[in-house]
Design a protein around this motif. Structure first.
Motif, PDB file in Angstrom:
ATOM      1  N   LEU A  28      -9.642 -14.267   1.883  1.00 50.35           N
ATOM      2  CA  LEU A  28      -8.505 -14.442   2.990  1.00 50.35           C
ATOM      3  C   LEU A  28      -7.417 -14.869   1.434  1.00 50.35           C
ATOM      4  O   LEU A  28      -7.167 -15.933   0.862  1.00 50.35           O
ATOM      5  CB  LEU A  28      -9.164 -16.211   3.235  1.00 50.35           C
ATOM      6  CG  LEU A  28      -7.359 -16.139   3.957  1.00 50.35           C
ATOM      7  CD1 LEU A  28      -7.571 -14.807   5.241  1.00 50.35           C
ATOM      8  CD2 LEU A  28      -7.546 -17.726   5.068  1.00 50.35           C
ATOM      9  N   THR A  29      -7.260 -13.765   0.899  1.00 50.68           N
ATOM     10  CA  THR A  29      -5.922 -13.553   0.210  1.00 50.68           C
ATOM     11  C   THR A  29      -4.608 -13.982   1.311  1.00 50.68           C
ATOM     12  O   THR A  29      -4.273 -14.041   1.961  1.00 50.68           O
ATOM     13  CB  THR A  29      -6.107 -12.200  -0.850  1.00 50.68           C
ATOM     14  OG1 THR A  29      -5.657 -11.041   0.628  1.00 50.68           O
ATOM     15  CG2 THR A  29      -6.798 -10.927  -1.310  1.00 50.68           C
ATOM     16  N   PRO A  30      -3.949 -14.039  -0.449  1.00 50.32           N
ATOM     17  CA  PRO A  30      -2.325 -15.049   0.675  1.00 50.32           C
ATOM     18  C   PRO A  30      -1.496 -13.899   1.483  1.00 50.32           C
ATOM     19  O   PRO A  30      -1.557 -14.191   2.165  1.00 50.32           O
ATOM     20  CB  PRO A  30      -1.478 -14.491  -1.029  1.00 50.32           C
ATOM     21  CG  PRO A  30      -2.372 -15.503  -1.628  1.00 50.32           C
ATOM     22  CD  PRO A  30      -3.340 -14.430  -1.240  1.00 50.32           C
ATOM     23  N   PRO A  31      -2.053 -12.587   1.066  1.00 50.21           N
ATOM     24  CA  PRO A  31      -1.753 -11.554   2.308  1.00 50.21           C
ATOM     25  C   PRO A  31      -2.119 -11.336   3.439  1.00 50.21           C
ATOM     26  O   PRO A  31      -1.562 -11.610   4.884  1.00 50.21           O
ATOM     27  CB  PRO A  31      -1.505  -9.969   1.597  1.00 50.21           C
ATOM     28  CG  PRO A  31      -1.330 -10.103   0.317  1.00 50.21           C
ATOM     29  CD  PRO A  31      -2.411 -12.079   0.284  1.00 50.21           C
ATOM     30  N   ARG A  32      -2.902 -11.759   3.081  1.00 51.97           N
ATOM     31  CA  ARG A  32      -4.337 -11.997   4.795  1.00 51.97           C
ATOM     32  C   ARG A  32      -3.838 -13.071   5.661  1.00 51.97           C
ATOM     33  O   ARG A  32      -3.787 -12.960   6.496  1.00 51.97           O
ATOM     34  CB  ARG A  32      -5.744 -11.018   4.168  1.00 51.97           C
ATOM     35  CG  ARG A  32      -6.422 -10.538   4.008  1.00 51.97           C
ATOM     36  CD  ARG A  32      -7.644  -9.823   2.727  1.00 51.97           C
ATOM     37  NE  ARG A  32      -7.192  -9.215   2.354  1.00 51.97           N
ATOM     38  CZ  ARG A  32      -8.340  -8.397   1.550  1.00 51.97           C
ATOM     39  NH1 ARG A  32      -9.241  -9.464   1.158  1.00 51.97           N
ATOM     40  NH2 ARG A  32      -8.291  -7.467   0.613  1.00 51.97           N
ATOM     41  N   ALA A  33      -3.862 -14.650   4.866  1.00 43.95           N
ATOM     42  CA  ALA A  33      -3.599 -15.180   5.000  1.00 43.95           C
ATOM     43  C   ALA A  33      -2.383 -15.433   5.723  1.00 43.95           C
ATOM     44  O   ALA A  33      -2.367 -15.933   7.013  1.00 43.95           O
ATOM     45  CB  ALA A  33      -3.583 -16.887   4.579  1.00 43.95           C
ATOM     46  N   TYR A  34      -1.363 -15.195   5.452  1.00 43.40           N
ATOM     47  CA  TYR A  34      -0.175 -14.576   6.018  1.00 43.40           C
ATOM     48  C   TYR A  34      -0.214 -13.920   7.660  1.00 43.40           C
ATOM     49  O   TYR A  34       0.384 -14.125   8.639  1.00 43.40           O
ATOM     50  CB  TYR A  34       1.041 -14.425   5.214  1.00 43.40           C
ATOM     51  CG  TYR A  34       2.127 -13.382   6.098  1.00 43.40           C
ATOM     52  CD1 TYR A  34       3.287 -14.377   5.545  1.00 43.40           C
ATOM     53  CD2 TYR A  34       2.734 -12.786   5.996  1.00 43.40           C
ATOM     54  CE1 TYR A  34       4.393 -14.205   5.432  1.00 43.40           C
ATOM     55  CE2 TYR A  34       4.375 -12.456   7.236  1.00 43.40           C
ATOM     56  CZ  TYR A  34       4.466 -13.036   6.632  1.00 43.40           C
ATOM     57  OH  TYR A  34       6.198 -13.380   7.547  1.00 43.40           O
ATOM     58  N   ALA A  35      -1.005 -12.984   7.376  1.00 45.61           N
ATOM     59  CA  ALA A  35      -1.346 -12.377   8.329  1.00 45.61           C
ATOM     60  C   ALA A  35      -1.987 -12.629   9.648  1.00 45.61           C
ATOM     61  O   ALA A  35      -1.927 -12.699  10.601  1.00 45.61           O
ATOM     62  CB  ALA A  35      -1.848 -10.174   8.830  1.00 45.61           C
ATOM     63  N   ARG A  36      -2.947 -13.710   9.096  1.00 47.89           N
ATOM     64  CA  ARG A  36      -3.594 -14.522  10.058  1.00 47.89           C
ATOM     65  C   ARG A  36      -2.746 -15.723  10.482  1.00 47.89           C
ATOM     66  O   ARG A  36      -2.533 -15.758  12.282  1.00 47.89           O
ATOM     67  CB  ARG A  36      -4.475 -14.928   9.182  1.00 47.89           C
ATOM     68  CG  ARG A  36      -5.459 -16.312   9.793  1.00 47.89           C
ATOM     69  CD  ARG A  36      -6.036 -16.831   9.602  1.00 47.89           C
ATOM     70  NE  ARG A  36      -7.745 -15.863   9.572  1.00 47.89           N
ATOM     71  CZ  ARG A  36      -9.027 -16.584   8.685  1.00 47.89           C
ATOM     72  NH1 ARG A  36      -8.741 -17.633   8.402  1.00 47.89           N
ATOM     73  NH2 ARG A  36     -10.171 -15.857   8.907  1.00 47.89           N
ATOM     74  N   TYR A  37      -1.671 -16.215  10.140  1.00 46.12           N
ATOM     75  CA  TYR A  37      -0.779 -16.720  10.432  1.00 46.12           C
ATOM     76  C   TYR A  37       0.121 -16.527  11.445  1.00 46.12           C
ATOM     77  O   TYR A  37       0.684 -17.057  12.519  1.00 46.12           O
ATOM     78  CB  TYR A  37      -0.126 -17.757   9.554  1.00 46.12           C
ATOM     79  CG  TYR A  37      -1.386 -18.679   8.189  1.00 46.12           C
ATOM     80  CD1 TYR A  37      -2.531 -19.089   9.118  1.00 46.12           C
ATOM     81  CD2 TYR A  37      -0.888 -19.281   7.305  1.00 46.12           C
ATOM     82  CE1 TYR A  37      -3.645 -19.591   8.304  1.00 46.12           C
ATOM     83  CE2 TYR A  37      -1.864 -20.154   6.238  1.00 46.12           C
ATOM     84  CZ  TYR A  37      -2.998 -20.231   7.145  1.00 46.12           C
ATOM     85  OH  TYR A  37      -3.935 -21.357   6.008  1.00 46.12           O
TER      86      TYR A  37
END
Length: 846
Positions: A190-199
């Motif tokens: 869960l990289t920062p960009p993937r976390a951004y997409a998740r949120y």
């Protein structure tokens, strides 16, 4: 000599004047040598013969240039929670002591060379996915000196976050080698960009009007004047004892005895634990089914009053729980946690309407409850230190600090336990004690062996044998899942049952003294190794009772359950052991905690054992193992054998009334969309009794880590235990669900999540005020066209950023901002006092 033995037991240094030359030399070496542990490859091929999956790690030792000759050939002892299947070193040999305690020894004729760096390759079974699995407190052993912890392997506390760090564990940054552990494993960090997409996919939280958590069945605003509590409240209770309300009333921070009338009336027509809370016309009325309902109403009132600062607009809440069992399990055995932490958690349980506290007090690594009739249980079994004979303590396991005074050592005195019982009773919380048996019992076994030797030496042979838990003639060889070869009670000797009877009677007496009768005892009964096959006593008993070896564990559970029933105590246990029993040989009232995963047998176990008429408490890791990491990220703590990530949404989305339907939302542990079937349909009239969160403490050495792993996930579990989910489809026997199945409306789930997230944002402020060090999820972030964009998981927390990595002043993020190069980000608590773990995002990251 006495001072040397005492220092050895305590793990402390002798005064310089009392040190031998060997001790002084060892102290200097342990204090100055370098130690580094790194995971190099989770896709190692080929593995040693007979091993399906393995990884490569490495210990690097840097020897000081002024190495004292007296300690040039030490043993190096270290914790390694995976099973070692081989090492790669020209200089060192390896052997297993027991459990996770391993030893490196120099090969014959070899000695450490001053100034040299040694690299020891270690091949482990399975995969190694988190830095948090690195075990601290590696230590050196030489003849003629007390062992010493290598200073470089000690833990540290981050001064900003307050969380434990492991400085000796190398960063894990190569996702290609360390994350995709097989061709079929689809897990991504869960990289920062993937976390951004998740949120972003979940959407922004909804600002709440009614903030009560868990969500009430009904909450309706009325019209009229403000009810102002700031001038105090006047409590008028009818049908409910004032003492039952004291703790809940204390959560209302207003003067008592004058001001707004608060009428609390018992109404038998309401559902158990149900209540009706009416605010308006300058008064408050609570109708409650029982004392529990009245307490719940007061907790809801406290949450809403805090949000409205004591000036409440008209509101009517009608509420009752979905499940009668809403539990929290805390493991004090693997690593001890303080009475103060337990008391803090009891108050938070009451705030969020959880009502069962399962205390895990005995396991392989520690016995944590004082039983005065058997003092060795805590004198020896509650401590880990440097005593290879295990006469004064247990040997270190799980990277334990060997100092007897370390926070991870210790136990609950009887006074401590009575204090815990009093706190729980005042809040309507049942305490369920557990000492895991017949497996997971090494601490008890070793302690009773010390007792045996003491009484044998005193000439009291009968006394020595009375509580012995092993049979000298038993030559059975086994290894438990945690790698112990001596952790299982012998279920065929009477000493085992005398021991357990004594423990149960003493625990029941404490509960009685607290005015809180012992209603449920959790046997444990899980993960029993293949013991007893060469036990003479078991061979005799099996012949007499016509039993097979595989039936012995069930015999133990059935016998203990019958003994509990005679005492008026219900038996509980983990589902694997309980499922092996003969239902006809079990009491009418049995609780089974289901701990298989959604994709690994939970549905069959839960339905099959519910069909026996048992009380089924869902403890499945996909929902409720809060020692699992929050996300697939090597910097997140927790074991990951059952799930790579259990985040608050996964817990919130769980559907306990339709277990197969969870296949629509939860992939398997390799992130694959594996369908979930219903192999044993739930019989008509059978249902789930409740939910329980689990926190095992193998990697949790501080109370702050307990808070981090529990919160905010525990709020999600409280919501699901209390309220039915509108996205949960009706249970249809035999139905199968695949990931994304339209019968589970994800749109409804996310809409409800946004409302829940808004209420959590309010609750985080309440947790701040209560001193709960909840997890601050790292922000989701991306850099697009030179602009930084960031999102947080919950409202009420702020995002901070700074250019570069580890340089410059932190700035508050308020919206997209132009950046160049990498950016470091973190989240800060709602009260502004505490930052979370930082992450770095770079242009082009994905």
């Amino acid at each position: 000599m006495r001072r040397l033995l005492l220092a050895l037991a305590l793990g402390t240094a002798l005064p310089a004047s009392a040190q031998t030359p060997a001790q002084a030399a060892l102290d200097r070496l342990a204090g100055t040598m370098g130690y580094r542990f790194a995971i190099l490859d989770n896709r190692l091929t080929p593995c040693p013969a007979g091993v399906a999956a393995c990884f490569r790690s490495e210990i690097t030792l840097t020897i000081p240039a002024d190495l004292p000759p007296a300690v040039a050939a030490p043993e190096l002892r270290f914790g390694f929670v995976s099973r070692i299947v081989g090492i790669d070193s020209e200089d060192f040999d390896w052997r297993l002591v027991n459990g996770d305690l391993n030893v490196l020894t120099l090969k014959p004729g070899r000695r450490l060379e001053p100034g040299k760096t040694y690299r020891i390759g270690i091949i482990g079974l399975g995969r190694y996915l988190s830095r948090a699995h690195g075990m601290p407190n590696a230590h050196l052993v030489v003849a003629g000196a007390a062992p010493r912890v290598i200073a470089a392997t000690r833990t540290r506390i981050d001064p900003d976050t307050g969380l434990e760090t492991l400085p000796f564990v190398a960063p894990m940054t190569d996702e290609a080698k360390l994350a995709p552990v097989s061709a079929e494993d689809r897990t991504r960090w869960l990289t920062p960009p993937r976390a951004y997409a998740r949120y972003a996919e979940r959407g922004a939280a909804t600002a709440p009007d009614v903030v009560v958590l868990p969500k009430p069945v009904s909450a309706v605003r009325g019209t009229g004047a403000i009810t102002d509590l700031t001038g105090g409240i006047r409590v008028i209770a009818s049908g409910i004892a004032p003492g039952d309300l004291r703790a809940a009333l204390a959560a209302l921070p207003y003067a008592k005895g004058r001001g707004v009338p608060l009428a609390i009336t018992r109404k038998a027509s309401l559902k158990p634990e149900g209540y009706r809370l009416t605010i308006g016309d300058g008064r408050i009325a609570i109708d409650a089914a029982d004392a529990a309902g009245a307490r719940h109403a007061l907790r809801s009132l406290a949450q809403q009053a805090a949000q409205e600062r004591g000036r409440l607009r008209p509101l009517t809440i009608e509420d009752a729980p979905r499940y009668a069992f809403r539990g929290l399990h805390i493991d004090l055995a693997r690593n001890f946690h303080s009475r103060a932490e337990v008391e803090k958690l009891i108050e938070q349980m009451a705030a969020y309407k959880l009502n069962k506290l399962h205390l895990h007090l005995g396991d392989d690594e520690g016995w944590r409850m004082q039983i005065r009739a058997l003092p060795e249980l805590t004198d020896v079994g509650a401590y880990r230190c440097f005593d290879a004979t295990e006469t004064t303590c247990l040997q270190p396991q799980l990277g334990a600090d060997p100092d007897r005074r370390a926070a991870t050592n210790g136990y609950l005195s009887q006074a401590d336990y009575l204090t815990i019982l009093a706190a729980a009773k005042a809040r309507g919380i049942e305490v369920i004690p557990s000492f895991d048996m017949p497996g997971h019992s090494r601490a008890a076994i070793r302690a009773m062996e010390v007792r045996h030797r003491r009484l044998q030496a005193a000439g009291d042979r009968a006394g020595a044998e009375r509580y012995r838990l092993v049979e000298p003639g038993d030559t059975t060889a086994y290894r438990s899942i945690q790698n112990y070869d001596d952790n299982t009670l012998n279920v065929c000797i009477e000493g085992t049952y005398r021991f357990l009877d004594t423990v149960l009677d003493k625990m029941a007496a404490l509960h009685a003294k607290a005015g809180m009768p012992l209603k449920t005892y959790h046997i444990g009964a899980d993960e029993t190794a293949g013991a007893w096959s060469r036990s003479p006593a078991c061979r005799t008993m099996m012949a007499a009772r016509k039993l097979e070896p595989k039936q012995l564990s069930a015999y133990f559970i059935e016998r203990v359950s019958a003994g509990l029933a005679k005492r008026g105590i219900s038996a509980a246990g983990w589902s694997d052991g309980m499922g092996h029993t003969d239902p006809a040989a079990m009491p009418a009232r049995v609780q089974s905690n289901i701990w298989s995963g959604v994709h690994t047998g939970a549905i069959a176990e839960a339905h099959g054992q519910a069909n026996r008429g048992w009380d089924i408490v869902l403890s499945v890791p996909d929902l409720a193992y809060f020692d699992m990491p929050y996300a697939p990220d090597p910097d997140e703590g927790g074991y990951d054998w059952a799930s790579r990530g259990v985040d608050p949404l996964q817990v919130f989305g769980f559907m306990p009334g339709n277990l197969p339907a969870n296949g629509a939302l939860i992939p398997d542990n390799l992130a694959r969309p594996t369908p979930v079937a219903d192999p044993i349909p739930l019989a008509q009239g059978r249902a789930i009794a409740g939910l329980q969160a689990q926190l095992w403490s193998e990697t949790l050495r501080t109370d702050a880590q307990v808070d981090y792993m529990l919160f905010p996930r525990l709020l999600s579990l409280a919501e699901r235990a209390w309220s039915a989910a509108p996205w949960e489809p009706a249970y249809v026997p035999g139905a199968t669900y695949a990931l994304g199945d339209a019968r589970v409306d994800r749109g409804v789930l996310l809409s409800e999540w946004r409302g829940f997230a808004g209420r959590v944002g309010v609750a985080l402020g309440q947790l701040d005020r209560a001193g709960v060090a909840y997890r601050l999820a790292p922000p989701g972030a991306r850099i697009t066209a030179g602009r930084l964009e960031a999102l947080s998981e919950f409202p009420g927390t702020t995002i901070e950023y700074r250019a570069g990595a580890g340089a410059g002043a932190w700035q508050r993020y308020t919206g997209p901002v132009a950046v160049s190069g990498p950016v470091e980000l973190r989240t800060r608590s709602s009260d502004g006092r505490r930052p979370g773990r930082s992450v770095t995002v770079r242009p082009g990251d994905e």
